[in-house]
Write a protein that holds these residues in place. Structure first.
Motif, mmCIF file in Angstrom:
data_model
loop_
_atom_site.group_PDB
_atom_site.id
_atom_site.type_symbol
_atom_site.label_atom_id
_atom_site.label_comp_id
_atom_site.label_asym_id
_atom_site.label_seq_id
_atom_site.Cartn_x
_atom_site.Cartn_y
_atom_site.Cartn_z
ATOM 1 N N ASP A 193 -12.517 8.533 -41.613
ATOM 2 C CA ASP A 193 -13.035 7.209 -41.251
ATOM 3 C C ASP A 193 -13.520 6.451 -42.486
ATOM 4 N N GLY A 196 -15.602 3.375 -42.010
ATOM 5 C CA GLY A 196 -16.918 3.534 -41.390
ATOM 6 C C GLY A 196 -17.015 3.006 -39.972
ATOM 7 N N TRP A 197 -15.872 2.945 -39.262
ATOM 8 C CA TRP A 197 -15.917 2.418 -37.897
ATOM 9 C C TRP A 197 -16.813 3.275 -36.998
ATOM 10 N N ASP A 198 -16.783 4.576 -37.206
ATOM 11 C CA ASP A 198 -17.520 5.471 -36.308
ATOM 12 C C ASP A 198 -18.717 6.149 -36.972
ATOM 13 N N ALA A 199 -19.061 5.749 -38.188
ATOM 14 C CA ALA A 199 -20.165 6.407 -38.897
ATOM 15 C C ALA A 199 -21.504 5.965 -38.311
ATOM 16 N N SER A 200 -22.310 6.933 -37.894
ATOM 17 C CA SER A 200 -23.641 6.618 -37.356
ATOM 18 C C SER A 200 -24.635 6.458 -38.498
ATOM 19 N N MET A 201 -25.761 5.809 -38.225
ATOM 20 C CA MET A 201 -26.788 5.659 -39.242
ATOM 21 C C MET A 201 -27.366 7.014 -39.640
ATOM 22 N N GLU A 202 -27.381 7.970 -38.701
ATOM 23 C CA GLU A 202 -27.882 9.298 -39.032
ATOM 24 C C GLU A 202 -27.022 9.927 -40.134
ATOM 25 N N GLU A 203 -25.682 9.790 -39.999
ATOM 26 C CA GLU A 203 -24.785 10.307 -41.029
ATOM 27 C C GLU A 203 -25.049 9.631 -42.374
ATOM 28 N N GLU A 206 -28.318 10.842 -43.935
ATOM 29 C CA GLU A 206 -28.167 12.185 -44.482
ATOM 30 C C GLU A 206 -27.370 12.171 -45.779
#
Length: 481
Positions: A193, A196-203, A206
């Motif tokens: 990805d 960053g279409w599916d990257a969460s803020m948590e990722e 981290e």
């Protein structure tokens, strides 16, 4: 060069219907060449006609090469001979040489591969097999799709083999199978990805924490610590060093690459479009041994100068620095082709310098032949190269004459010549200024200001250094403001 006939026993031509001239294909193929029944063996996914059309189109059109190298890397061809031909074409193109059956035949002969691909006659056959070079990129997509299918078949075969193992643990088989298929997917994508279409803020948080935990990142080593700290240049950055002719752009660029390769032992490449390799070597040795350029040019070194040279010769000769002088100029796609070859051979430099932007040849992508559009396309292309190959790219650029007509000769971003896109594409723009360039008797004679007029990664400001023109060298003075 006379056309060669198919080679004899033991080469890639024998027994391969794809290597036959057009009249020997399909229904005319002798029985020994025909595919075996489907219950005897399965032919891996391939499209011989598409592979031939790609290679034929590349011989007919340089524009086709430019498009195809962005789609194929070479390993996607099913026929080994086709991969050999492709790599020879890319190498010729990267050197700025013409690509046709004659030049390609000579290149393959030099490599000792001409008989393996079926001789020069087969190169002519490829050209004749192309319906139109305009569709070459379409055929390249087909070749890539077939390669993906072959990779999928191979992965499936490996997964099936795991399952047939009599003593296999089901959980381990499933885990290993999943790992193999995920690895396969990674080879097809530019990354997980990447947009960053599916990257969460948590990722993302981290990832940021991991970067911070990795320790201090001083950026790419530079000869001037103050400027290094200000820019913190990292892979993917495009850094523009701009100034009027004779202001010190080439000196600064070569200093950066020399410091990286000679002092730190990290691979670097310097591409010059206005100096011969001999001139670059003169400057490099003048700077490293502190011998006046004039004495080197005259070949009149004194004994003490030879002694200084002897002290530095070993580290210069061992430096992983490449000095590239493309005959007849170069385009951005050609630079990309050369970097791609280095990447394949695991020889990608840690940084690339190009001297200079406005004399890079346009590749026809600037709309309407307008000079501003051409320079815009070159600037965007250089930034794309930095991102694609994940290396910092340093490029010299000319400033317009309007600086000389003002009362204050200090350059501004608006002085960048012929394009606003240079400023937009760059992560940092360093404007070079010397007062003694305009006033030789200035009290600041021998000083050069490196003005960070744009800096996406930090502050702007001015770093002052010592300009030692006779040694082709800029030395740190520890002044920044």
């Amino acid at each position: 060069m006379t056309p060669q006939t198919p080679a004899g026993e033991g080469d890639l031509f024998e027994g391969d219907p794809a290597m036959l001239p057009a009249q020997g294909r399909d229904h005319d193929v002798p029985p020994t060449f025909r595919a075996a029944p489907s219950d005897f063996e399965r032919i891996p996914p391939q499209d011989r006609d598409a592979e031939q059309a790609v290679l034929g189109g590349m011989q007919l059109s340089r524009d086709a090469i430019t498009e195809i190298v962005e789609i194929l890397k070479g390993h996607e061809f099913y026929k080994p001979a086709h991969e050999m031909i492709y790599r020879a074409i890319v190498d010729l193109y990267g050197k700025g040489e013409p690509v046709d059956p004659i030049t390609l035949g000579e290149e393959l002969t030099k490599r000792g591969e001409i008989t393996k691909i079926g001789g020069v006659l087969y190169l002519h056959t490829l050209v004749q097999s192309v319906p139109t070079a305009a569709n070459a990129s379409y055929y390249a997509v087909i070749v890539r799709k077939k390669w993906k299918l072959r990779e999928a078949v191979q992965a499936g075969t490996e997964v099936a083999s795991m399952g047939y193992a009599q003593d296999a643990d089901p959980a381990e088989v499933i885990e290993a199978s999943a790992a193999r298929l995920l690895a396969l997917q990674a080879t097809f994508d530019t990354g997980k990805d990447p947009a960053g279409w599916d990257a969460s803020m948590e990722e993302l948080v981290e990832g940021w924490e991991d970067d911070q935990a990795a320790g201090e990142n001083p950026g790419l080593p530079m000869p001037w610590e103050d400027l290094q700290a200000m820019l913190c240049t990292v892979p993917g950055h495009l850094v523009i060093l701009a100034g009027r002719p004779g202001m010190g752009k080439s000196v600064a660029l070569l200093d950066i690459m020399r410091h990286l390769a000679v002092v730190h032992g990290r691979p670097a490449a310097f591409v010059s479009l206005e100096m011969a390799r001999r001139q670059i070597m003169n400057r490099l040795i003048a700077a490293e041994a502190e011998i006046p350029q004039q004495d080197i040019r005259k070949r009149s070194l004194a004994p003490d100068q030879w002694a200084r040279y002897d002290k530095v010769r070993g580290r210069i000769a061992a430096a992983p620095l490449r000095l590239v002088v493309p005959p007849g100029g170069i385009t951005v796609p050609q630079i990309g082709s050369a970097l791609r070859r280095w990447q394949i051979d695991d020889r990608l430099p840690h940084a690339l310098a190009i001297d200079y932007l406005q004399i890079i040849k346009p590749d026809g992508r600037g709309r309407g032949g307008n000079r501003t559009n051409e320079v815009d396309a070159i600037a965007r292309g250089l930034k794309e190269l930095a991102l694609e190959f994940d290396i910092p790219v340093f490029v010299a650029a000319q400033l317009s004459r309007q600086t000389t007509g003002r009362e204050s000769k200090v350059p501004q971003l608006s002085d960048l010549r012929e394009s606003g896109e240079i400023e937009q594409a760059a992560d940092a723009v360093i404007l070079l200024h010397r007062e003694d360039y305009y006033e030789p008797e200035s009290e600041r004679a021998g000083e050069i200001d490196m003005i960070a007029a744009k800096n996406r990664e930090g502050n702007t400001g001015i770093v002052t250094a010592g300009f030692r023109g006779r040694f082709s060298k800029i030395e740190p003075m520890g002044q920044a403001y």
